[in-house]
Design a protein around this motif. Sequence first.
Motif, PDB file in Angstrom:
ATOM      1  N   LEU A 102     -12.398  44.304   8.148  1.00  0.00           N
ATOM      2  CA  LEU A 102     -12.645  45.467   7.299  1.00  0.00           C
ATOM      3  C   LEU A 102     -14.122  45.678   6.962  1.00  0.00           C
ATOM      4  O   LEU A 102     -14.531  46.788   6.651  1.00  0.00           O
ATOM      5  CB  LEU A 102     -11.822  45.360   6.013  1.00  0.00           C
ATOM      6  N   HIS A 103     -14.910  44.619   6.948  1.00  0.00           N
ATOM      7  CA  HIS A 103     -16.339  44.680   6.620  1.00  0.00           C
ATOM      8  C   HIS A 103     -16.591  45.295   5.240  1.00  0.00           C
ATOM      9  O   HIS A 103     -17.498  46.101   5.067  1.00  0.00           O
ATOM     10  CB  HIS A 103     -17.118  45.446   7.693  1.00  0.00           C
ATOM     11  N   GLN A 104     -15.766  44.922   4.277  1.00  0.00           N
ATOM     12  CA  GLN A 104     -15.935  45.445   2.917  1.00  0.00           C
ATOM     13  C   GLN A 104     -16.262  44.350   1.917  1.00  0.00           C
ATOM     14  O   GLN A 104     -17.107  44.542   1.050  1.00  0.00           O
ATOM     15  CB  GLN A 104     -14.669  46.166   2.469  1.00  0.00           C
ATOM     16  N   ASN A 135     -17.756  37.483   2.435  1.00  0.00           N
ATOM     17  CA  ASN A 135     -18.741  36.688   1.698  1.00  0.00           C
ATOM     18  C   ASN A 135     -19.538  35.766   2.627  1.00  0.00           C
ATOM     19  O   ASN A 135     -20.312  34.952   2.176  1.00  0.00           O
ATOM     20  CB  ASN A 135     -18.074  35.889   0.578  1.00  0.00           C
ATOM     21  N   GLY A 136     -19.331  35.900   3.937  1.00  0.00           N
ATOM     22  CA  GLY A 136     -20.099  35.123   4.902  1.00  0.00           C
ATOM     23  C   GLY A 136     -19.721  33.659   4.982  1.00  0.00           C
ATOM     24  O   GLY A 136     -20.523  32.845   5.429  1.00  0.00           O
ATOM     25  N   CYS A 137     -18.501  33.296   4.629  1.00  0.00           N
ATOM     26  CA  CYS A 137     -18.091  31.884   4.626  1.00  0.00           C
ATOM     27  C   CYS A 137     -17.925  31.310   6.031  1.00  0.00           C
ATOM     28  O   CYS A 137     -17.914  30.101   6.202  1.00  0.00           O
ATOM     29  CB  CYS A 137     -16.798  31.694   3.830  1.00  0.00           C
ATOM     30  N   ARG A 138     -17.750  32.153   7.044  1.00  0.00           N
ATOM     31  CA  ARG A 138     -17.626  31.769   8.449  1.00  0.00           C
ATOM     32  C   ARG A 138     -16.331  31.043   8.789  1.00  0.00           C
ATOM     33  O   ARG A 138     -16.193  30.487   9.869  1.00  0.00           O
ATOM     34  CB  ARG A 138     -18.816  30.903   8.879  1.00  0.00           C
ATOM     35  N   GLN A 139     -15.355  31.028   7.887  1.00  0.00           N
ATOM     36  CA  GLN A 139     -14.105  30.327   8.166  1.00  0.00           C
ATOM     37  C   GLN A 139     -13.381  30.944   9.359  1.00  0.00           C
ATOM     38  O   GLN A 139     -12.815  30.245  10.184  1.00  0.00           O
ATOM     39  CB  GLN A 139     -13.204  30.306   6.933  1.00  0.00           C
ATOM     40  N   CYS A 140     -13.405  32.270   9.473  1.00  0.00           N
ATOM     41  CA  CYS A 140     -12.756  32.929  10.613  1.00  0.00           C
ATOM     42  C   CYS A 140     -13.393  32.470  11.920  1.00  0.00           C
ATOM     43  O   CYS A 140     -12.704  32.137  12.886  1.00  0.00           O
ATOM     44  CB  CYS A 140     -12.841  34.446  10.477  1.00  0.00           C
ATOM     45  N   TYR A 141     -14.697  32.428  11.949  1.00  0.00           N
ATOM     46  CA  TYR A 141     -15.456  32.015  13.123  1.00  0.00           C
ATOM     47  C   TYR A 141     -15.188  30.552  13.475  1.00  0.00           C
ATOM     48  O   TYR A 141     -14.951  30.211  14.632  1.00  0.00           O
ATOM     49  CB  TYR A 141     -16.950  32.239  12.849  1.00  0.00           C
ATOM     50  N   LEU A 142     -15.183  29.707  12.474  1.00  0.00           N
ATOM     51  CA  LEU A 142     -15.025  28.269  12.699  1.00  0.00           C
ATOM     52  C   LEU A 142     -13.611  27.872  13.093  1.00  0.00           C
ATOM     53  O   LEU A 142     -13.422  26.921  13.847  1.00  0.00           O
ATOM     54  CB  LEU A 142     -15.435  27.495  11.442  1.00  0.00           C
ATOM     55  N   LEU A 143     -12.607  28.578  12.601  1.00  0.00           N
ATOM     56  CA  LEU A 143     -11.226  28.163  12.837  1.00  0.00           C
ATOM     57  C   LEU A 143     -10.504  28.929  13.931  1.00  0.00           C
ATOM     58  O   LEU A 143      -9.363  28.603  14.252  1.00  0.00           O
ATOM     59  CB  LEU A 143     -10.437  28.250  11.531  1.00  0.00           C
ATOM     60  N   CYS A 144     -11.138  29.899  14.541  1.00  0.00           N
ATOM     61  CA  CYS A 144     -10.494  30.647  15.624  1.00  0.00           C
ATOM     62  C   CYS A 144     -10.264  29.709  16.816  1.00  0.00           C
ATOM     63  O   CYS A 144     -11.214  29.180  17.385  1.00  0.00           O
ATOM     64  CB  CYS A 144     -11.355  31.829  16.060  1.00  0.00           C
ATOM     65  N   LYS A 178     -23.968  36.379   9.142  1.00  0.00           N
ATOM     66  CA  LYS A 178     -24.083  36.805   7.750  1.00  0.00           C
ATOM     67  C   LYS A 178     -22.753  37.332   7.236  1.00  0.00           C
ATOM     68  O   LYS A 178     -21.839  36.570   7.039  1.00  0.00           O
ATOM     69  CB  LYS A 178     -25.219  37.789   7.574  1.00  0.00           C
ATOM     70  N   LYS A 179     -22.603  38.614   7.077  1.00  0.00           N
ATOM     71  CA  LYS A 179     -21.368  39.161   6.510  1.00  0.00           C
ATOM     72  C   LYS A 179     -20.712  40.186   7.425  1.00  0.00           C
ATOM     73  O   LYS A 179     -19.970  41.044   6.968  1.00  0.00           O
ATOM     74  CB  LYS A 179     -21.654  39.786   5.142  1.00  0.00           C
ATOM     75  N   GLU A 180     -20.984  40.087   8.710  1.00  0.00           N
ATOM     76  CA  GLU A 180     -20.333  41.012   9.640  1.00  0.00           C
ATOM     77  C   GLU A 180     -19.890  40.271  10.902  1.00  0.00           C
ATOM     78  O   GLU A 180     -20.681  39.985  11.791  1.00  0.00           O
ATOM     79  CB  GLU A 180     -21.244  42.173  10.009  1.00  0.00           C
ATOM     80  N   TYR A 181     -18.605  39.976  10.928  1.00  0.00           N
ATOM     81  CA  TYR A 181     -18.008  39.292  12.072  1.00  0.00           C
ATOM     82  C   TYR A 181     -17.065  40.246  12.785  1.00  0.00           C
ATOM     83  O   TYR A 181     -16.521  41.165  12.186  1.00  0.00           O
ATOM     84  CB  TYR A 181     -17.254  38.041  11.605  1.00  0.00           C
TER      85      TYR A 181
END
Length: 82
Positions: free
Chosen positions: A29-31, A34-43, A52-55
């Motif tokens: 959604l990009h709304q 908070n830039g935690c990167r959990q989505c990136y790390l756990l995929c 930063k805040k746009e994945y």
Amino acid sequence: MFAKIILPPATALKNKTGSWRVKKRPKFLHQNCNGCRQCYLLCPEGCISGSKKEYNVDYDYCKGCGICADICPVKDIIMEEE
């Protein structure tokens, strides 16, 4: 007896496996990110990129498992029907 097959990292990058996806896919959604990167790390497919805040997700490889949406602490990722 089963044969043990060992593949080097990133072998799947040669095959666009997104066609195996279930009927849902993540939408970023990009709304409220908070830039935690959990989505990136756990995929498990490693198909999320950004900083930063746009994945974003590469749908050519995403299987629609929903881990990114489940782990997002601010619920900035939703699963939508294809």
